[in-house]
Write an enzyme that holds these catalytic residues in place. Structure first.
Site, PDB file in Angstrom:
ATOM      1  CD  GLU A 191      -6.680   4.654  -0.264  1.00 41.98           C
ATOM      2  OE1 GLU A 191      -6.299   4.481   0.980  1.00 41.98           O
ATOM      3  OE2 GLU A 191      -7.662   4.649  -0.822  1.00 41.98           O
ATOM      4  CE1 TYR A 205      -3.498   2.659   1.031  1.00 43.17           C
ATOM      5  CE2 TYR A 205      -1.922   3.552   2.299  1.00 43.17           C
ATOM      6  CZ  TYR A 205      -3.068   3.812   1.761  1.00 43.17           C
ATOM      7  OH  TYR A 205      -3.729   4.924   1.879  1.00 43.17           O
TER       8      TYR A 205
END
Length: 402
Positions: A207, A119
């Protein structure tokens, strides 16, 4: 402003961020053509993704066909079947709620072999007024869940305002992902390019979840979410063209036409207030009095007849509204002028028809507040004046109960 994944990846590609090959499609035939084009370029596996402004698409399901929002397809025929199932159906995910969102766009991408998932995200840390880059080895999982259950697995680097992201910071983040050799070098390059894109576009959130390491040691953004700071869009006309109003609340879109700050909520008390702080306080005291606010509506400093009329129109478009509370502080604008504006708006034939049976409580404080109260009390209309905010909230809940 939110955008779709396929749009986000086009932006990332422009800044040198590695993304899989992909083509947007707005019909079944276009999805098939996209798959055939990718096949001609060497793709043997395809990923078909529903394009809605919500996360959790891979775990979500459509209401009619029961299809997942992200499908792995081994052939062009499977892409066709998946597109037929998804387009026009309503996809329900953890972020959409039970009402879901209609799928009107698809994204056909090249299937990517995954060695490991990570991530990476960039946003503004308001606690220290600095941009922050976050990475985690827990890719493919909601970052909120990671932050709650295993916060030690999130590594952060902050960037001073006016300063670039330094290579040493990007290297620390790549090390935190446990990467070495060629993947490490590519991750550093990826993070540097990602932050450059974030800064250049005046974004509020970037993101990448998951960021993946492939068996060929490539680092690729498998998914991408980008939100832009609406206050900076005047500097990015090209980005403004990416807006998809079909994904936005229609009341909020309408309010934007009149420069009103409106957010739809789930209650039954319509709120019209000048100033964001006062609007928040108004919603709080409505809840304390036993009511539920139906919206956040900040009409700004100039609460004139036209502004109030537009505010009424938007609030009354919500069928759940059974009472309205107007709370205006008269500083720059005088309260007596606001009172006259409210009465003129209520008398307007279009508003008058909508407002029948809906009690209106008006609380005005500030310059000429006493004169304003007299104007409302002597109007003969179904408008109740209040002096204290607590009194106004109690009048609203009383009106709803009756």
């Amino acid at each position: 402003m939110n955008i779709h994944e396929y749009q986000a990846k086009e932006i990332l590609k422009d800044y040198g961020v590695a993304v899989p090959k992909g083509i947007a499609a707005f019909s079944v035939d276009e999805a098939v053509e996209a798959a055939e084009k990718l096949k001609s370029e060497g793709s043997t596996l395809f990923v078909l993704k529903a394009q809605i402004h919500a996360g959790g698409r891979g775990k979500g399901r459509t209401k009619k066909s029961g299809s997942k929002g992200v499908l792995l397809c081994k052939s062009v025929d499977e892409v066709r079947k998946g597109a037929e199932d998804l387009l026009g159906d309503v996809l329900v995910t953890i972020q959409t709620g039970e009402e879901g969102k209609e799928v009107q766009r698809l994204y056909v991408t090249d299937g990517v072999d995954i060695e490991q998932e990570f991530y990476v995200g960039v946003t503004l840390d308001r606690t220290c007024a600095q941009n922050v880059i976050m990475v985690s080895t827990e890719g493919g999982v909601e970052i909120e869940k990671v932050a709650e259950e295993t916060p030690e697995k999130i590594v952060k680097e902050w960037v001073e305002p006016g300063q670039p992201l330094y290579p040493a910071q990007a290297r620390r983040l790549a090390f935190a992902l446990g990467l070495k050799g060629e993947p490490f070098k590519k991750a550093v390059k990826f993070i540097m390019a990602l932050y450059k894109a974030y800064e250049a576009t005046d974004a509020s959130i970037f993101e990448i979840n998951p960021l993946v390491l492939t068996p060929d040691n490539d680092i690729i953004a498998l998914d991408a979410k980008i939100n832009f700071d609406g206050n900076a869009l005047y500097r990015h006309k090209d980005l403004l063209e990416l807006r998809d109003i079909t994904e936005e609340n229609p009341f909020e879109v309408e309010a934007g036409k009149y420069n009103l700050n409106y957010i739809k909520l789930d209650g039954n008390v319509g709120c019209m207030v000048n100033g964001a702080g006062l609007a928040m306080a108004t919603m709080d005291i409505i809840k304390l009095a036993g009511g539920e606010p139906a919206n956040f509506l900040d009409v700004g400093g100039g609460a004139n007849v036209e502004t109030v009329k537009n505010g009424f129109s938007i609030i009354l478009s919500d069928p759940s509204v059974t009472a309205i509370l107007i709370n205006i502080f008269g500083g720059i604008v005088r309260c007596d002028r606001v009172a006259n504006g409210v009465l003129e708006a209520v008398k307007d034939p279009e508003i008058a028809e909508k407002v029948k049976g809906v009690p209106i409580i008006v609380r005005l404080q500030g310059t000429n507040a006493e004169e304003a109260k007299e104007i409302i009390d002597n109007s003969g209309l179904n408008v109740i004046s209040a002096v204290l905010l607590k009194e106004a909230a109690e009048e609203v809940t009383k009106a709803i109960a009756s």
